[in-house]
Design an enzyme around this catalytic site. Structure first.
Site, PDB file in Angstrom:
ATOM      1  N   HIS A  49      58.669  22.936 -10.094  1.00 30.69           N
ATOM      2  CA  HIS A  49      58.375  23.447 -11.436  1.00 30.69           C
ATOM      3  C   HIS A  49      58.646  24.946 -11.584  1.00 30.69           C
ATOM      4  O   HIS A  49      57.841  25.703 -12.139  1.00 30.69           O
ATOM      5  CB  HIS A  49      56.930  23.116 -11.824  1.00 30.69           C
ATOM      6  N   HIS A  66      53.604  19.107 -19.406  1.00 32.78           N
ATOM      7  CA  HIS A  66      52.852  18.519 -18.296  1.00 32.78           C
ATOM      8  C   HIS A  66      51.418  18.147 -18.708  1.00 32.78           C
ATOM      9  O   HIS A  66      50.474  18.377 -17.944  1.00 32.78           O
ATOM     10  CB  HIS A  66      52.852  19.486 -17.110  1.00 32.78           C
ATOM     11  N   GLU A 102      56.504  12.914 -18.335  1.00 33.34           N
ATOM     12  CA  GLU A 102      57.266  14.160 -18.466  1.00 33.34           C
ATOM     13  C   GLU A 102      58.709  13.811 -18.829  1.00 33.34           C
ATOM     14  O   GLU A 102      59.423  13.231 -18.023  1.00 33.34           O
ATOM     15  CB  GLU A 102      57.219  14.933 -17.156  1.00 33.34           C
TER      16      GLU A 102
END
Ligand code: BGC
Length: 361
Positions: free
Chosen positions: A115, A186, A325
């Site tokens: 991420h 998220h 996601e």
């Protein structure tokens, strides 16, 4: 003490601060059917989505927090409710090449980057403007070299709570130098309602519009294979509960400690806004349909949630929430056969994700 000015019960003062010279606040979106969303511009974190069940009872369906401090602390490691970027997912050894240059990112997941590292979009203060009651504009200028990515990237996101009870995210971005770009959201959902303790999502029913998924290794890195879901616990083309097969002795489920995989969405045309997944709580009757313009959807079943305490003393044990996601496939720089996430200078990046709520008894 619950604040009485909003359905969620959050005190705006708990989100008013200054971080790196930028003001943070609490933003509340409402639509005319009574739905409400609370958002802070730190990490563009979604703190609550108040959704009616099949009896009209409103409850929060996402993991959230009472204060900015808590939200910051937990989103740092678990990315709770935040926007992820510039690139969501893992990049093997944190290394990629754009044009003739190699770039190296911070390694924060074994020897890989997850991420975008510890200083991604989830940790920055977004410039926010609420033009109307159901909409929030969020802007961020990601400077050249920030978090290791090239290009000054101007990012614009619009969060809309639509009149037909959807949370819609529109992403737009432009860069002044070729770079990688692939953000996602998220939020951790539990459609039964967030509680104390929040109950498991293993009873949630799921459908995913995918014939293929992307296997991972023991560090959740992509092997590069694109595998059929047929005859595997990854076949959600018809409805299955999350828990039905999650504990099977299947190498992919063992590698992910549950579902933590990208599904290859079936599309009639590239970039079309199409159905990705549906999720239903049989307890509350709340249903969420996910639509996206992106080619992939990660279903992550909260396998690493450690049970910490959040909003109004609710707790979030392992598998008490699930993320959907929407994004391009992870680690595309190291898998040349995956669709590219290179954003070219002068190109306009545009993607949409919709979480549509309804009920079903
Ligand atoms: C990843 C998981 C990771 C989680 C962090 C998900 O998007 O796929 O592997 O542990 O984010 O909370």
């Amino acid at each position: 003490m619950k604040d009485k000015t909003n359905l969620t019960g959050l005190n705006p003062e708990n989100f008013q601060s200054v971080i790196n010279g930028k003001k943070t606040d609490l933003y509340i979106l409402r639509n005319s059917s009574g739905m409400e969303m609370c958002i802070t511009n730190y990490g563009a974190i979604v703190l609550s989505i108040m959704v009616p069940d099949c009896h009209g009872k409103f409850e929060n369906v996402v993991v959230g927090f009472d204060t900015l401090e808590e939200a910051r602390r937990q989103s740092k490691d678990y990315y709770i409710g935040a926007v992820i970027g510039p690139v969501a997912g893992r990049i093997l050894r944190g290394t990629f090449r754009v044009g003739e240059k190699d770039y190296h990112l911070q390694l924060n997941s074994v020897s890989n980057t997850l991420h975008s590292g510890d200083n991604g979009f989830h940790t920055v203060v977004w410039q926010a403007r609420q033009p109307r009651e159901n909409q929030l504009f969020l802007h961020y200028l990601h400077a050249d070299g920030e978090a290791g990515f090239p290009g000054n990237i101007a990012v614009r996101m619009t969060y809309t709570l639509t009149e037909d009870n959807a949370f819609r995210i529109d992403y737009e971005a432009e860069t002044d130098c070729d770079t990688l770009f692939c953000p996602t959201n998220h939020a951790y959902f539990n459609l039964t309602g967030i509680g104390n303790p929040t109950t498991s999502i293993e009873n949630h029913l799921v459908m995913i519009n995918a014939d293929f998924y992307l296997p991972t290794d023991e560090n959740t890195n992509h092997t590069g294979e694109i595998r059929t879901v047929a005859d595997t616990p990854f076949d959600f083309r018809s409805c299955h509960s999350i828990g039905e097969r999650i504990n099977q002795n299947n190498l992919q489920l063992l590698n992910g400690h549950g579902y933590d995989h990208c599904f290859v969405l079936k599309k009639a045309a590239l970039h079309e806004l199409s159905f990705a997944a549906a999720c239903i709580s049989p307890v509350s009757g709340r249903k969420m349909d996910v639509y996206t313009t992106e080619p992939g959807l990660i279903m992550y079943t909260g396998n690493y949630l450690p049970g910490f305490t959040g909003m109004h003393n609710t707790t979030y044990p392992r598998r008490s929430a699930v993320c959907f996601e929407t994004q391009c496939f992870p680690d595309t720089p190291n898998n040349q056969h995956f669709p590219s996430i290179v954003l070219r200078e002068g190109e306009l990046y545009k993607q949409t994700c919709i979480y549509q709520f309804s009920t079903q008894s």
